[in-house]
Design an enzyme around this catalytic site. Structure first.
Site, mmCIF file in Angstrom:
data_model
loop_
_atom_site.group_PDB
_atom_site.id
_atom_site.type_symbol
_atom_site.label_atom_id
_atom_site.label_comp_id
_atom_site.label_asym_id
_atom_site.label_seq_id
_atom_site.Cartn_x
_atom_site.Cartn_y
_atom_site.Cartn_z
ATOM 1 N N LYS A 84 -11.694 -35.036 -6.535
ATOM 2 C CA LYS A 84 -10.612 -35.310 -7.474
ATOM 3 C C LYS A 84 -11.203 -35.402 -8.875
ATOM 4 O O LYS A 84 -12.093 -36.218 -9.130
ATOM 5 C CB LYS A 84 -9.918 -36.613 -7.090
ATOM 6 C CG LYS A 84 -8.819 -37.003 -8.058
ATOM 7 C CD LYS A 84 -8.010 -38.167 -7.524
ATOM 8 C CE LYS A 84 -7.031 -38.676 -8.546
ATOM 9 N NZ LYS A 84 -6.264 -39.835 -8.063
ATOM 10 N N LYS A 101 -8.177 -31.626 -5.851
ATOM 11 C CA LYS A 101 -7.096 -31.975 -6.768
ATOM 12 C C LYS A 101 -7.596 -32.008 -8.197
ATOM 13 O O LYS A 101 -8.641 -32.588 -8.428
ATOM 14 C CB LYS A 101 -6.590 -33.361 -6.359
ATOM 15 C CG LYS A 101 -5.543 -33.938 -7.264
ATOM 16 C CD LYS A 101 -5.209 -35.321 -6.816
ATOM 17 C CE LYS A 101 -4.276 -35.913 -7.842
ATOM 18 N NZ LYS A 101 -4.048 -37.304 -7.648
HETATM 19 C C1 PBG Z 1 -3.794 -42.191 -8.004
HETATM 20 C C2 PBG Z 1 -3.140 -40.865 -8.068
HETATM 21 C C3 PBG Z 1 -2.887 -40.084 -9.200
HETATM 22 C C4 PBG Z 1 -2.258 -38.933 -8.743
HETATM 23 C C5 PBG Z 1 -2.136 -39.034 -7.367
HETATM 24 N N1 PBG Z 1 -2.718 -40.239 -6.966
HETATM 25 C C6 PBG Z 1 -3.071 -40.384 -10.629
HETATM 26 C C7 PBG Z 1 -4.410 -40.538 -11.199
HETATM 27 O O1 PBG Z 1 -5.426 -40.404 -10.543
HETATM 28 O O2 PBG Z 1 -4.455 -40.828 -12.383
HETATM 29 C C8 PBG Z 1 -1.802 -37.794 -9.608
HETATM 30 C C9 PBG Z 1 -0.869 -36.835 -8.960
HETATM 31 C C10 PBG Z 1 -0.200 -35.916 -9.911
HETATM 32 O O3 PBG Z 1 -0.538 -35.801 -11.105
HETATM 33 O O4 PBG Z 1 0.730 -35.252 -9.458
HETATM 34 N N2 PBG Z 1 -3.007 -43.112 -7.331
#
Ligand code: PBG
Length: 347
Positions: A215, A268
């Site tokens: 991520k 992601k």
């Molecule tokens: C963290 C989380 C995020 C997203 C999914 N889980 C936000 C982040 O890491 O700041 C982002 C998903 C998206 O942008 O669609 N709980």
């Protein structure tokens, strides 16, 4: 014209191999298509919040709403009716605090939503996002170094091992409410292992872990942070989420999560990282792989299609097919409902 073709052959251009032969008709193209997108490749993200009778629009994500639990039944039935097998839940708690207590409260918003979804459509698979950022008053993904607790680390640093304790409790709490799959999304080292141990100890060895293994610290999460009301109050997430410039490091993150017992991996965001998706797919051919087509990717398409600059249906089906082709088995996407409906029409 014929003279040009003649000259072209004389120039040793081999016109015996003609790829266009196989693109002549819809039937040939369909028979030879390498990648098929299906509704059951898709996981639809749902935002749930306290209250009654709520379906609140999210300004930066047209078509995506926040739901109160009492309105979930019809929505889940329609998602199931489109052939989408799974949803991933994000909760907006009533109150936020330093450690995010509602995250592991049996009456927490996500726990209530899981029970309601399972009551309404028992076969709907429920994935939960396990992270602290929506629940903490500071908006960070873990417990923070405060008041010199760890004097050698900066104030406000996201503490790793202290956070693991909370993530483990959240995972067990989601499992108790009926979650099928828990998905640690905070990029906290050891989260998969900690959650696996806690789930197994609590007799939830059947609950699977989908690891947000790779991520990135991405600008494309902007609209989500509106939707989940979870922006960090100060600073950013670069001390735990990955540098967008790094791909080899993705293989390390994936390996550690596999070693800790991840059942499935995720990359992601999706579109700016298709090369990474492909590498992870090649490195772990044996594991299911998901890609998260995130909020900013969705918002871009929505903005351009609202202007009439892009054709929404064609663009979305192309990009989702591209994500599959790059190596994803599953796609978490806000386009899931539209895409599933379009795929049904074209059947
Ligand atoms: C963290 C989380 C995020 C997203 C999914 N889980 C936000 C982040 O890491 O700041 C982002 C998903 C998206 O942008 O669609 N709980």
């Amino acid at each position: 014209m014929a003279a040009i073709a003649e000259r072209t052959r004389e120039d040793q251009v081999d016109l015996r191999r003609r790829p266009r032969r196989l693109r002549q008709s819809p039937e040939l193209r369909s028979m030879l298509r390498e990648t098929w997108l299906r509704p059951d490749d898709l996981i639809y993200p749902l935002f749930v919040r306290h209250g009654k009778g709520l379906r609140a629009e999210i300004r930066s994500m047209p078509g995506v709403d926040q739901w109160s639990v009492d309105r979930l039944e019809a929505e889940i039935e329609s998602i199931a009716g489109l052939g989408i097998p799974a949803v991933v839940l994000f909760g907006l708690p009533e109150t936020k605090d330093a450690i995010g207590r509602e995250n592991f409260d049996p009456q927490g918003i996500v726990q209530q939503a899981i029970r309601e979804i399972k009551r309404a459509v028992p076969e709907m698979l429920v994935v939960t996002d396990v992270c602290l950022c929506e629940y903490t008053d500071h908006g960070h993904c873990g417990l923070l170094n405060q008041d010199g607790r760890r004097p050698h680390l900066p104030e406000g640093y996201v503490l790793n091992d202290e956070t693991l304790e909370v993530l483990a409790r959240v995972a067990v709490s989601h499992a108790e409410a009926g979650a099928d799959i828990v998905a640690p999304s905070g990029m906290i080292d050891g989260a998969v292992g900690a959650m696996r141990v806690a789930l197994d100890q609590a007799d939830f060895d059947h609950v699977a872990i989908l690891a947000y293994a790779v991520k990135y610290a991405s600008a494309f999460y902007g609209p989500f942070r509106d939707a989940a009301e979870s922006p960090p109050r100060f600073g950013d997430r670069k001390s735990h989420q990955m540098d967008p410039a790094n791909a080899r490091e993705a293989l390390l993150e994936a390996r550690l999560d596999v070693e800790q017992g991840a059942d499935m991996l995720m990359v992601k965001p999706a579109l700016p990282y298709l090369d990474v998706l492909h590498r992870v797919r090649s490195a772990y051919p044996e594991l299911p792989l998901a890609a998260y087509n995130v909020s900013g990717e969705y918002a871009m398409i929505k903005a351009a299609t609202a202007q009439g600059w892009l054709d929404e249906r064609a663009t979305v089906l192309e990009l989702l097919t591209g994500i599959k082709r790059a190596g994803a088995d599953l796609i978490l996407t806000y386009h899931a409902k539209d895409a599933a409906a379009w795929l049904r029409e074209t059947d």
